[in-house]
Design a protein around this motif. Structure first.
Motif, PDB file in Angstrom:
ATOM      1  N   VAL A  68       0.850  -1.184   0.000  1.00  0.00           N
ATOM      2  CA  VAL A  68       0.000   0.000   0.000  1.00  0.00           C
ATOM      3  C   VAL A  68       0.884   1.230   0.000  1.00  0.00           C
ATOM      4  CG1 VAL A  68      -1.743   1.285   1.283  1.00  0.00           C
ATOM      5  CG2 VAL A  68      -1.805  -1.217   1.246  1.00  0.00           C
ATOM      6  N   ILE A  69       0.595   2.130  -0.917  1.00  0.00           N
ATOM      7  CA  ILE A  69       1.374   3.370  -1.016  1.00  0.00           C
ATOM      8  C   ILE A  69       0.554   4.502  -0.420  1.00  0.00           C
ATOM      9  CG2 ILE A  69       2.427   5.019  -2.603  1.00  0.00           C
ATOM     10  CD1 ILE A  69       2.696   2.635  -4.558  1.00  0.00           C
ATOM     11  N   SER A  70       1.142   5.212   0.518  1.00  0.00           N
ATOM     12  CA  SER A  70       0.474   6.353   1.124  1.00  0.00           C
ATOM     13  C   SER A  70       0.763   7.588   0.278  1.00  0.00           C
ATOM     14  CB  SER A  70       0.996   6.549   2.549  1.00  0.00           C
ATOM     15  OG  SER A  70       0.411   7.679   3.114  1.00  0.00           O
ATOM     16  N   ILE A  71      -0.290   8.232  -0.206  1.00  0.00           N
ATOM     17  CA  ILE A  71      -0.138   9.408  -1.065  1.00  0.00           C
ATOM     18  C   ILE A  71      -0.445  10.656  -0.226  1.00  0.00           C
ATOM     19  CG2 ILE A  71      -0.920  10.553  -3.167  1.00  0.00           C
ATOM     20  CD1 ILE A  71       0.275   7.822  -3.781  1.00  0.00           C
ATOM     21  N   PRO A  72       0.538  11.540  -0.051  1.00  0.00           N
ATOM     22  CA  PRO A  72       0.308  12.767   0.717  1.00  0.00           C
ATOM     23  C   PRO A  72      -0.708  13.677   0.028  1.00  0.00           C
ATOM     24  CG  PRO A  72       2.665  12.379   0.409  1.00  0.00           C
ATOM     25  CD  PRO A  72       1.939  11.414  -0.475  1.00  0.00           C
ATOM     26  N   GLU A  73      -1.509  14.377   0.834  1.00  0.00           N
ATOM     27  CA  GLU A  73      -2.519  15.296   0.310  1.00  0.00           C
ATOM     28  C   GLU A  73      -1.895  16.381  -0.569  1.00  0.00           C
ATOM     29  OE1 GLU A  73      -6.034  15.376   0.618  1.00  0.00           O
ATOM     30  OE2 GLU A  73      -5.651  13.333   1.295  1.00  0.00           O
ATOM     31  N   GLU A  74      -0.708  16.861  -0.182  1.00  0.00           N
ATOM     32  CA  GLU A  74      -0.053  17.911  -0.968  1.00  0.00           C
ATOM     33  C   GLU A  74       0.235  17.430  -2.390  1.00  0.00           C
ATOM     34  OE1 GLU A  74       2.559  16.834   1.958  1.00  0.00           O
ATOM     35  OE2 GLU A  74       0.546  17.116   2.735  1.00  0.00           O
ATOM     36  N   ASP A  75       0.634  16.163  -2.515  1.00  0.00           N
ATOM     37  CA  ASP A  75       0.922  15.605  -3.839  1.00  0.00           C
ATOM     38  C   ASP A  75      -0.343  15.531  -4.686  1.00  0.00           C
ATOM     39  OD1 ASP A  75       3.472  15.359  -2.868  1.00  0.00           O
ATOM     40  OD2 ASP A  75       3.560  13.168  -2.985  1.00  0.00           O
ATOM     41  N   ILE A  76      -1.449  15.136  -4.054  1.00  0.00           N
ATOM     42  CA  ILE A  76      -2.719  15.045  -4.789  1.00  0.00           C
ATOM     43  C   ILE A  76      -3.128  16.431  -5.276  1.00  0.00           C
ATOM     44  CG2 ILE A  76      -5.180  14.479  -4.612  1.00  0.00           C
ATOM     45  CD1 ILE A  76      -4.341  12.356  -2.477  1.00  0.00           C
ATOM     46  N   LYS A  77      -3.003  17.439  -4.395  1.00  0.00           N
ATOM     47  CA  LYS A  77      -3.368  18.813  -4.775  1.00  0.00           C
ATOM     48  C   LYS A  77      -2.479  19.340  -5.896  1.00  0.00           C
ATOM     49  CE  LYS A  77      -5.392  19.928  -0.338  1.00  0.00           C
ATOM     50  NZ  LYS A  77      -5.235  20.571   0.960  1.00  0.00           N
TER      51      LYS A  77
END
Length: 111
Positions: A68-77
């Motif tokens: 499972v890869i945790s994707i930071p919110e900043e990266d999504i934005k």
């Protein structure tokens, strides 16, 4: 208790207040850890109730492990802004790119 037949064993367990039942229709059990998931396919699950407490015995038919890869919110934005897409599209692209920002943005802008 060696040599005891299953019927005698069930009777003895009932006398001791221990109840066992099989849970039907279970397709999979997912165990989520910090960085991976363990998926147990077609498990046989037995619920054991003793002194008011339930325990679950799980015997899997097969097992699959996913990272499972945790994707930071900043990266999504950032991907949302750069590629001009909504939140879910940006998150999915990052997951498919295993967190690689440049790859996710390129994939979305090339389509």
């Amino acid at each position: 208790m060696m040599g005891m037949n299953p019927r005698q064993m069930k009777k003895l367990m009932r006398q001791m207040g221990i109840k066992m039942e099989e849970l039907d229709g279970v397709k999979e059990v997912v165990i989520r850890l910090e960085n991976k998931e363990i998926i147990l396919k077609d498990p046989v699950i037995t619920i054991i109730t003793a002194q008011g407490e339930k325990s679950y015995q799980i015997v899997p038919g097969s097992e699959e492990v996913r990272t499972v890869i945790s994707i930071p919110e900043e990266d999504i934005k950032l991907v949302m802004e750069q590629a001009g897409v909504d939140y879910d599209t940006a998150k999915k692209a990052l997951e498919e790119a295993k967190g690689d920002l440049a790859e996710a943005i390129l994939k979305l802008t090339e389509e």
